[in-house]
Design a protein around this motif. Structure first.
Motif, mmCIF file in Angstrom:
data_model
loop_
_atom_site.group_PDB
_atom_site.id
_atom_site.type_symbol
_atom_site.label_atom_id
_atom_site.label_comp_id
_atom_site.label_asym_id
_atom_site.label_seq_id
_atom_site.Cartn_x
_atom_site.Cartn_y
_atom_site.Cartn_z
ATOM 1 N N LEU A 11 0.887 -1.235 0.053
ATOM 2 C CA LEU A 11 -0.099 -0.043 0.194
ATOM 3 C C LEU A 11 0.920 1.237 -0.060
ATOM 4 O O LEU A 11 1.878 1.216 0.820
ATOM 5 C CB LEU A 11 -0.681 -0.162 1.288
ATOM 6 N N VAL A 12 0.623 2.223 -0.984
ATOM 7 C CA VAL A 12 1.315 3.400 -1.018
ATOM 8 C C VAL A 12 0.454 4.498 -1.357
ATOM 9 O O VAL A 12 -0.619 4.267 -1.947
ATOM 10 C CB VAL A 12 2.423 3.312 -2.109
ATOM 11 N N SER A 85 5.755 7.790 -8.984
ATOM 12 C CA SER A 85 4.653 8.671 -9.186
ATOM 13 C C SER A 85 3.468 8.095 -9.537
ATOM 14 O O SER A 85 2.534 8.131 -10.396
ATOM 15 C CB SER A 85 4.675 9.635 -10.579
ATOM 16 N N LEU A 86 3.256 7.045 -8.546
ATOM 17 C CA LEU A 86 2.077 6.045 -8.465
ATOM 18 C C LEU A 86 0.817 6.897 -8.362
ATOM 19 O O LEU A 86 0.595 7.757 -7.787
ATOM 20 C CB LEU A 86 2.216 5.266 -7.434
ATOM 21 N N LYS A 87 -0.142 6.218 -9.245
ATOM 22 C CA LYS A 87 -1.728 6.860 -9.092
ATOM 23 C C LYS A 87 -2.755 5.635 -8.720
ATOM 24 O O LYS A 87 -2.423 4.607 -8.875
ATOM 25 C CB LYS A 87 -1.861 7.388 -10.522
ATOM 26 N N THR A 117 1.471 -10.166 -7.231
ATOM 27 C CA THR A 117 1.459 -9.364 -5.906
ATOM 28 C C THR A 117 0.602 -8.036 -6.014
ATOM 29 O O THR A 117 0.646 -7.462 -7.102
ATOM 30 C CB THR A 117 3.029 -8.893 -5.682
ATOM 31 N N GLN A 118 -0.119 -7.858 -4.874
ATOM 32 C CA GLN A 118 -1.017 -6.682 -4.977
ATOM 33 C C GLN A 118 -0.581 -5.062 -4.788
ATOM 34 O O GLN A 118 0.620 -5.076 -3.840
ATOM 35 C CB GLN A 118 -1.969 -6.915 -3.860
ATOM 36 N N VAL A 119 -0.866 -4.318 -5.366
ATOM 37 C CA VAL A 119 -0.344 -2.823 -5.286
ATOM 38 C C VAL A 119 -1.572 -2.309 -5.158
ATOM 39 O O VAL A 119 -2.413 -2.188 -5.957
ATOM 40 C CB VAL A 119 0.487 -2.586 -6.728
ATOM 41 N N THR A 120 -1.761 -1.435 -4.219
ATOM 42 C CA THR A 120 -2.571 -0.605 -3.947
ATOM 43 C C THR A 120 -2.219 0.729 -3.622
ATOM 44 O O THR A 120 -1.333 1.246 -2.866
ATOM 45 C CB THR A 120 -3.563 -0.999 -2.667
ATOM 46 N N VAL A 121 -2.788 1.624 -4.377
ATOM 47 C CA VAL A 121 -2.189 3.323 -3.998
ATOM 48 C C VAL A 121 -3.573 3.921 -3.669
ATOM 49 O O VAL A 121 -4.587 4.045 -4.524
ATOM 50 C CB VAL A 121 -2.040 3.797 -5.778
ATOM 51 N N SER A 122 -3.380 4.341 -2.446
ATOM 52 C CA SER A 122 -4.486 5.073 -2.043
ATOM 53 C C SER A 122 -4.479 6.600 -2.512
ATOM 54 O O SER A 122 -3.510 7.318 -2.730
ATOM 55 C CB SER A 122 -4.370 5.216 -0.585
ATOM 56 N N SER A 123 -5.669 7.263 -2.568
ATOM 57 C CA SER A 123 -5.799 8.872 -3.184
ATOM 58 C C SER A 123 -5.695 9.705 -1.803
ATOM 59 O O SER A 123 -5.620 9.252 -0.771
ATOM 60 C CB SER A 123 -6.902 9.015 -3.830
#
Length: 123
Positions: A11-12, A85-87, A117-123
């Motif tokens: 999570l990022v 620069s993840l969105k 692998t899970q990547v989650t980008v929070s706003s």
């Protein structure tokens, strides 16, 4: 047979960075082109990046150009995906894949896949 194991997801926040790794075992790693794909819930699998056997040719999906970097280390049997620069729209399960082709952008040309692998980008 090639076994692929991804790591580095998490999570990022928006604008952050992550580095994914994919460790390969089995047949000679340098005999395969490598790629990263992703799939978000309810969406089709999407090509993210690909690199040929020796790392000299690289391709990116349009949505990640300029933000993501693929690289490989044949001595370590590992391919990487540096994501900057993840969105929020980058949120997905990311898969590593190996192809006997010289290089490939279509998932149908890949012969072996990791578990994701899970990547989650929070706003």
């Amino acid at each position: 047979q090639v076994q692929l194991v991804e790591s580095g997801g998490g999570l990022v926040q928006t604008g952050g960075s992550l580095r994914l790794s994919c460790a390969a075992s089995g047949r000679t790693f340098s005999s395969y082109a490598m790629g990263w794909f992703r799939q978000a819930p309810g969406k089709e699998r999407e090509f993210v990046a690909g690199v040929n056997r020796m790392g000299g040719n690289i391709y990116y999906g349009d949505s990640v150009k300029g933000r993501f970097t693929i690289s490989r280390d044949n001595a370590k049997n590992t391919v990487y995906l540096q994501m900057n620069s993840l969105k929020p729209e980058d949120t997905a399960v990311y898969y590593c894949a190996a192809s006997r082709a010289l290089i490939a952008t279509s998932g149908t040309r890949y012969d072996y896949w990791g578990q994701g692998t899970q990547v989650t980008v929070s706003s």
